[in-house]
Write a protein that holds these residues in place. Structure first.
Motif, short mmCIF file in Angstrom:
data_model
loop_
_atom_site.label_atom_id
_atom_site.label_comp_id
_atom_site.label_asym_id
_atom_site.label_seq_id
_atom_site.Cartn_x
_atom_site.Cartn_y
_atom_site.Cartn_z
N LEU A 267 0.36 -1.12 0.31
CA LEU A 267 0.05 0.30 0.00
C LEU A 267 0.87 1.20 -0.20
CD1 LEU A 267 -3.11 -0.72 2.50
CD2 LEU A 267 -3.27 -0.77 0.22
N LYS A 268 0.14 2.67 -0.71
CA LYS A 268 1.16 3.47 -0.32
C LYS A 268 -0.32 4.74 -0.43
CE LYS A 268 2.05 4.62 -5.14
NZ LYS A 268 3.33 4.71 -6.45
N ILE A 269 0.31 6.02 0.06
CA ILE A 269 -0.63 6.79 0.00
C ILE A 269 -1.03 7.73 -0.97
CG2 ILE A 269 -1.16 9.08 1.35
CD1 ILE A 269 -0.10 8.01 3.78
N LYS A 270 -2.06 8.19 -1.15
CA LYS A 270 -2.33 8.77 -2.81
C LYS A 270 -1.57 9.77 -2.43
CE LYS A 270 -5.49 5.85 -4.49
NZ LYS A 270 -7.52 6.29 -4.54
N ASN A 271 -0.65 10.67 -3.76
CA ASN A 271 -0.51 11.48 -3.52
C ASN A 271 -0.73 12.90 -2.89
OD1 ASN A 271 2.35 10.87 -3.27
ND2 ASN A 271 2.52 11.05 -6.21
N LYS A 272 -2.28 13.14 -3.49
CA LYS A 272 -3.29 13.92 -3.59
C LYS A 272 -3.58 14.14 -1.97
CE LYS A 272 -7.21 11.91 -5.69
NZ LYS A 272 -8.01 11.41 -6.63
N HIS A 273 -3.99 12.87 -1.42
CA HIS A 273 -4.46 12.47 -0.20
C HIS A 273 -3.38 13.00 1.41
CE1 HIS A 273 -7.85 12.34 -1.77
NE2 HIS A 273 -8.23 10.68 -2.42
N ARG A 274 -1.88 13.19 0.94
CA ARG A 274 -1.26 13.25 2.09
C ARG A 274 -1.31 14.23 3.27
NH1 ARG A 274 3.87 10.62 3.31
NH2 ARG A 274 3.41 9.26 1.57
N THR A 275 -1.37 15.11 2.56
CA THR A 275 -1.49 16.39 3.67
C THR A 275 -3.17 15.61 4.51
OG1 THR A 275 -0.87 17.80 2.11
CG2 THR A 275 -2.38 18.84 4.03
N ILE A 276 -4.08 15.24 4.22
CA ILE A 276 -4.87 15.48 4.83
C ILE A 276 -5.27 13.79 5.33
CG2 ILE A 276 -7.58 14.05 4.25
CD1 ILE A 276 -7.76 14.99 1.45
N ILE A 277 -4.66 13.21 5.64
CA ILE A 277 -3.50 11.46 6.04
C ILE A 277 -2.53 12.56 7.95
CG2 ILE A 277 -2.71 9.59 6.26
CD1 ILE A 277 -5.90 9.88 5.16
N GLN A 278 -1.81 12.85 7.06
CA GLN A 278 -1.06 13.76 7.91
C GLN A 278 -2.04 15.13 8.43
OE1 GLN A 278 2.48 14.20 7.77
NE2 GLN A 278 1.65 13.78 9.97
N ASP A 279 -2.89 15.57 8.56
CA ASP A 279 -3.93 16.34 9.46
C ASP A 279 -4.28 15.31 10.42
OD1 ASP A 279 -4.90 18.90 10.86
OD2 ASP A 279 -6.64 17.48 9.51
N GLN A 280 -4.89 13.88 10.26
CA GLN A 280 -5.52 13.08 10.75
C GLN A 280 -4.85 12.13 11.78
OE1 GLN A 280 -9.33 12.47 11.13
NE2 GLN A 280 -8.91 14.70 10.32
N VAL A 281 -3.92 11.91 11.40
CA VAL A 281 -2.78 11.06 12.21
C VAL A 281 -2.49 12.54 12.62
CG1 VAL A 281 -0.03 10.11 12.84
CG2 VAL A 281 -2.17 8.85 10.52
N THR A 282 -2.15 13.52 12.65
CA THR A 282 -1.03 14.21 13.84
C THR A 282 -2.44 14.86 14.68
OG1 THR A 282 0.05 15.98 12.66
CG2 THR A 282 -0.37 17.02 14.55
#
Length: 395
Positions: A20-35
């Motif tokens: 699996l790898k994070i889609k580039n366009k969603h990396r910011t969204i995932i980073q925010d949710q993880v934070t």
């Protein structure tokens, strides 16, 4: 499935590796949710609330940390495996030399992964001489063959069980524990240390044993004990094997080498750490120590490394009963299955009914499907013009 659907929404699957790898366009969204999730562990501020479940957080956290995340299987059999790699090697790059303090690293996970990351090893000038144990050491091998979880859960007739039932002398693990405790009680009043996986659930034996965690490195408070019983397997499970294969694919190496390193670390080195919690830990100890180990692989490792004076004893070793091969059936039953097959295709009944008719004869379902396919091949080979109901050829 709901969790996987959300994970799938923000990631892409790399075939054929299943990574699996994070889609580039969603990396910011995932980073925010993880934070936000991290923050939630420290505060109750609802404005910082994350919508991630614990499992989603673990997957996304691993992906953001560039860890390997692999998907295996499909639908209900789908599994997501996270292969966490030690990040110590990143810190090693900033040093000229690194000194490792450990009982052993040769052949283990640490050495293998360090070498894959470009590091080499030398014996340090500060390495002390290996300690020589001067007391009598007996190592009792408790089972012939390799000790595994599946074998230890078999009952005394070789029937398979998925869990430890905890019935007296019902499963192999119970018999081994019984034999060890009987032998110990005939020699001493010492309460033995017992090291087992959590799935063994040996708490019911607490009055007879001192149940220990598998990782007891550095613990000194148990040196009054002279007996230890080891009941853990240290073999990689299905998910572990998936993770090892993912790491092997990443580094372009054979999985077997990583599996050997896993066993060295999780089984052999852990066994060494376990038994050295006993009286043998004291350098001036003269008391006899007795170790009841899973199999000869462990006994040989202990004798060839730290305990060359130990005596290996097979007198208590049990043989695992041979499991019944339910795929094999006797000739009369196979003939009856063939008759049921011929009757079925001649009367043009549904394929599922043919299988049910075979099962009614006492044939397991998987074997019934295998026999049906064999019978189809037999008909095709003896009569090239044979045309069965097309639906029968479906596996």
């Amino acid at each position: 499935d709901v969790e996987y659907s959300r994970i799938q929404q923000y990631t892409e699957l790399c075939e054929p590796t299943g990574k699996l790898k994070i889609k580039n366009k969603h990396r910011t969204i995932i980073q925010d949710q993880v934070t936000k999730y991290d923050t939630n562990q420290q505060t109750t501020n609802l404005n910082r609330s994350s919508t991630l479940s614990k499992f989603e957080y673990q997957v996304f956290r691993a992906l953001l940390d560039n860890q390997l995340v692999v998907v295996t299987g499909k639908n209900k059999n789908r599994t997501i495996v996270i292969a966490n790699e030690n990040k110590l090697y990143e810190h090693f790059n900033s040093a000229k030399e690194v000194y490792i303090i450990a009982a052993n690293i040769i052949g283990g996970e640490f050495e293998v992964m360090a070498k894959l990351n470009g590091f080499s090893f030398l014996t340090s000038q500060f390495s002390p001489k290996r300690f020589a144990y001067n007391n009598n050491i007996n190592i009792f091998v408790m089972a012939h063959g390799i000790w595994t979880k599946s074998k230890s859960l078999d009952d005394m007739n070789g029937n398979r069980n998925e869990i430890h039932l905890g019935l007296p002398r019902h499963q192999q693990i119970d018999e081994v524990l019984h034999n060890a405790l009987t032998h110990i009680s005939s020699r001493t009043t010492d309460k033995p240390l017992v090291f087992a996986n959590k799935w063994a659930k040996l708490e019911a034996h607490d009055h007879r044993i001192k149940l220990c965690n598998l990782d007891m490195r550095g613990i000194n408070r148990l040196s009054d004990h002279t007996n230890a019983i080891l009941l853990f397997s240290g073999q990689p499970g299905p998910r572990d094997k998936t993770a090892l294969q993912a790491i092997a694919d990443t580094y372009g190496v054979n999985q077997s080498g990583l599996t050997d390193a896993w066993i060295m670390t999780k089984k052999l080195e852990t066994s060494l750490q376990a038994i050295t919690r006993t009286a043998i830990r004291e350098h001036d100890n003269k008391r006899e120590t007795n170790f009841y180990v899973q199999d000869y692989e462990v006994a040989k490792y202990l004798k060839q490394t730290y305990m060359p004076n130990a005596v290996i004893d097979f007198s208590l070793a049990l043989y695992f009963p041979k499991r019944e091969d339910k795929r094999r059936i006797d000739k009369p039953l196979e003939d009856a299955a063939y008759s049921a097959f011929i009757d079925g295709i001649s009367t043009k009944i549904k394929p599922s009914q043919i299988i049910k008719n075979m099962k009614a004869l006492g044939i397991p379902q998987a074997t019934a499907y295998r026999l049906r396919n064999q019978f189809l091949e037999r008909c095709n080979s003896t009569n090239p013009n044979y045309q069965p109901n097309s639906s029968l050829s479906h596996p």
